[in-house]
Design a protein around this motif. Structure first.
Motif, PDB file in Angstrom:
ATOM      1  N   GLU A  13       0.814  -1.214   0.000  1.00 59.35           N
ATOM      2  CA  GLU A  13       0.000   0.000   0.000  1.00 59.35           C
ATOM      3  C   GLU A  13       0.848   1.265   0.000  1.00 59.35           C
ATOM      4  N   LYS A  14       1.959   1.241   0.718  1.00 59.86           N
ATOM      5  CA  LYS A  14       2.787   2.427   0.855  1.00 59.86           C
ATOM      6  C   LYS A  14       4.015   2.418  -0.056  1.00 59.86           C
ATOM      7  N   GLY A  15       4.253   1.299  -0.750  1.00 63.29           N
ATOM      8  CA  GLY A  15       5.413   1.214  -1.636  1.00 63.29           C
ATOM      9  C   GLY A  15       6.731   1.231  -0.891  1.00 63.29           C
ATOM     10  N   THR A  16       6.698   0.821   0.370  1.00 64.03           N
ATOM     11  CA  THR A  16       7.900   0.831   1.201  1.00 64.03           C
ATOM     12  C   THR A  16       8.831  -0.321   0.830  1.00 64.03           C
ATOM     13  N   THR A  17      10.110  -0.033   0.696  1.00 65.43           N
ATOM     14  CA  THR A  17      11.108  -1.077   0.474  1.00 65.43           C
ATOM     15  C   THR A  17      11.233  -1.894   1.756  1.00 65.43           C
ATOM     16  N   LEU A  18      11.132  -3.218   1.643  1.00 69.30           N
ATOM     17  CA  LEU A  18      11.139  -4.095   2.810  1.00 69.30           C
ATOM     18  C   LEU A  18      12.327  -5.043   2.757  1.00 69.30           C
ATOM     19  N   VAL A  19      13.140  -5.018   3.808  1.00 70.37           N
ATOM     20  CA  VAL A  19      14.252  -5.963   3.939  1.00 70.37           C
ATOM     21  C   VAL A  19      14.095  -6.651   5.285  1.00 70.37           C
ATOM     22  N   LEU A  20      13.916  -7.953   5.253  1.00 71.69           N
ATOM     23  CA  LEU A  20      13.718  -8.672   6.510  1.00 71.69           C
ATOM     24  C   LEU A  20      14.695  -9.822   6.649  1.00 71.69           C
ATOM     25  N   VAL A  21      15.033 -10.097   7.896  1.00 68.55           N
ATOM     26  CA  VAL A  21      15.888 -11.218   8.260  1.00 68.55           C
ATOM     27  C   VAL A  21      15.002 -12.283   8.887  1.00 68.55           C
ATOM     28  N   THR A  22      15.166 -13.516   8.439  1.00 65.28           N
ATOM     29  CA  THR A  22      14.334 -14.578   8.992  1.00 65.28           C
ATOM     30  C   THR A  22      15.000 -15.935   8.789  1.00 65.28           C
ATOM     31  N   HIS A  23      14.610 -16.884   9.632  1.00 64.82           N
ATOM     32  CA  HIS A  23      15.001 -18.280   9.393  1.00 64.82           C
ATOM     33  C   HIS A  23      13.791 -19.072   8.908  1.00 64.82           C
ATOM     34  N   ASP A  24      12.672 -18.367   8.702  1.00 62.64           N
ATOM     35  CA  ASP A  24      11.410 -18.969   8.285  1.00 62.64           C
ATOM     36  C   ASP A  24      11.327 -18.964   6.752  1.00 62.64           C
ATOM     37  N   ASN A  25      11.480 -20.124   6.138  1.00 63.08           N
ATOM     38  CA  ASN A  25      11.475 -20.196   4.673  1.00 63.08           C
ATOM     39  C   ASN A  25      10.129 -19.818   4.070  1.00 63.08           C
ATOM     40  N   GLU A  26       9.038 -20.095   4.776  1.00 65.77           N
ATOM     41  CA  GLU A  26       7.711 -19.735   4.259  1.00 65.77           C
ATOM     42  C   GLU A  26       7.549 -18.223   4.199  1.00 65.77           C
ATOM     43  N   LEU A  27       8.024 -17.529   5.230  1.00 68.90           N
ATOM     44  CA  LEU A  27       7.970 -16.072   5.235  1.00 68.90           C
ATOM     45  C   LEU A  27       8.869 -15.519   4.125  1.00 68.90           C
ATOM     46  N   ALA A  28      10.055 -16.072   3.991  1.00 71.28           N
ATOM     47  CA  ALA A  28      10.991 -15.602   2.965  1.00 71.28           C
ATOM     48  C   ALA A  28      10.413 -15.763   1.566  1.00 71.28           C
ATOM     49  N   ALA A  29       9.643 -16.833   1.353  1.00 70.85           N
ATOM     50  CA  ALA A  29       9.087 -17.117   0.030  1.00 70.85           C
ATOM     51  C   ALA A  29       8.078 -16.074  -0.413  1.00 70.85           C
TER      52      ALA A  29
END
Length: 232
Positions: free
Chosen positions: A188-204
């Motif tokens: 909605e806001k066009g925000t660039t998102l960079v996340l760190v995770t060990h959750d492959n489903e979230l990463a996908a």
């Protein structure tokens, strides 16, 4: 939006210099969502902190929305973070002496924005906990605290949002709610998102995946639009 060139991070220990990050170079486009995956201790949270200006590089360059982060002192980095960056911590990092709405108002007040209370009230409604605005963090569940943290990160409409294991302390139900919220606000806001995770489903669910292993960053196999839609 983000450009790194040969970024390294090392610390001195009693046994000598410890290389946490080996030379890293990559770019993130405006509005893109990128996941950095890897095992605990691989260096992914260290990299996220460098990209957000929470720490200094040992060598190399980081440009954040065209600004040379690697040349700035802590004061200058703090100003840049206030103007362009939102950050969501795994441990929420809410101020315990402030209510939910006061926690969300804080970045808006620091940035000198008009009507911070009205803004905070609106975004708390957007994340589904407007009815909990007057509650303190210790009166909120883990999922509710993380939604307050998300609202706080988004109130200044940052160009870039960094999230460090945003669902790491949540149960499955709340994890799903937080994931939906992150990507909805990102779209909605066009925000660039960079996340760190060990959750492959979230990463996908991200546009791209990068893998961190022993301080070395590599591009993962690209995820097709069909795979992303199925993951969401």
């Amino acid at each position: 939006m983000i450009k790194t060139s040969k970024v390294t991070k090392s610390v001195n220990t009693s046994e000598g210099k410890l290389e946490i990050l080996h030379p890293i170079s990559f770019e993130v486009k405006s509005g893109e969502s990128v996941a950095i995956i890897g095992a605990s201790g691989s260096g992914k949270s260290t990299l996220l902190g460098l990209l957000a200006g929470l720490d200094e590089v040992s060598k190399g360059e980081i440009h954040l929305d065209g600004e040379p982060l690697h040349t700035m002192d802590e004061e200058a980095r703090a100003v840049l973070r206030g103007q362009k960056v939102g950050f969501i911590f795994q441990s929420f990092m809410l101020v315990q002496s402030l209510t939910a709405i006061e926690n969300v108002m804080l970045p808006a007040e620091i940035a000198g924005l008009d009507n911070p209370k009205q803004m905070a009230s609106k975004i708390l409604e957007q994340v589904g906990i407007g009815h909990r605005a007057s509650h303190y963090p210790n009166q909120l569940s883990g999922g509710e605290q993380q939604r307050v943290a998300i609202a706080r990160a988004f109130i200044t409409s940052p160009k870039i949002l960094f999230a460090d294991e945003p669902t790491g302390n949540l149960d499955a139900t709340n994890s799903h709610k937080v994931e939906e919220l992150l990507f909805a606000l990102n779209r909605e806001k066009g925000t660039t998102l960079v996340l760190v995770t060990h959750d492959n489903e979230l990463a996908a669910k991200c546009d791209r995946q990068l893998t961190m292993q022993a301080g070395v960053l590599t591009e993962s196999t690209p995820v097709s639009p069909r795979q992303r839609s199925e993951a969401v």
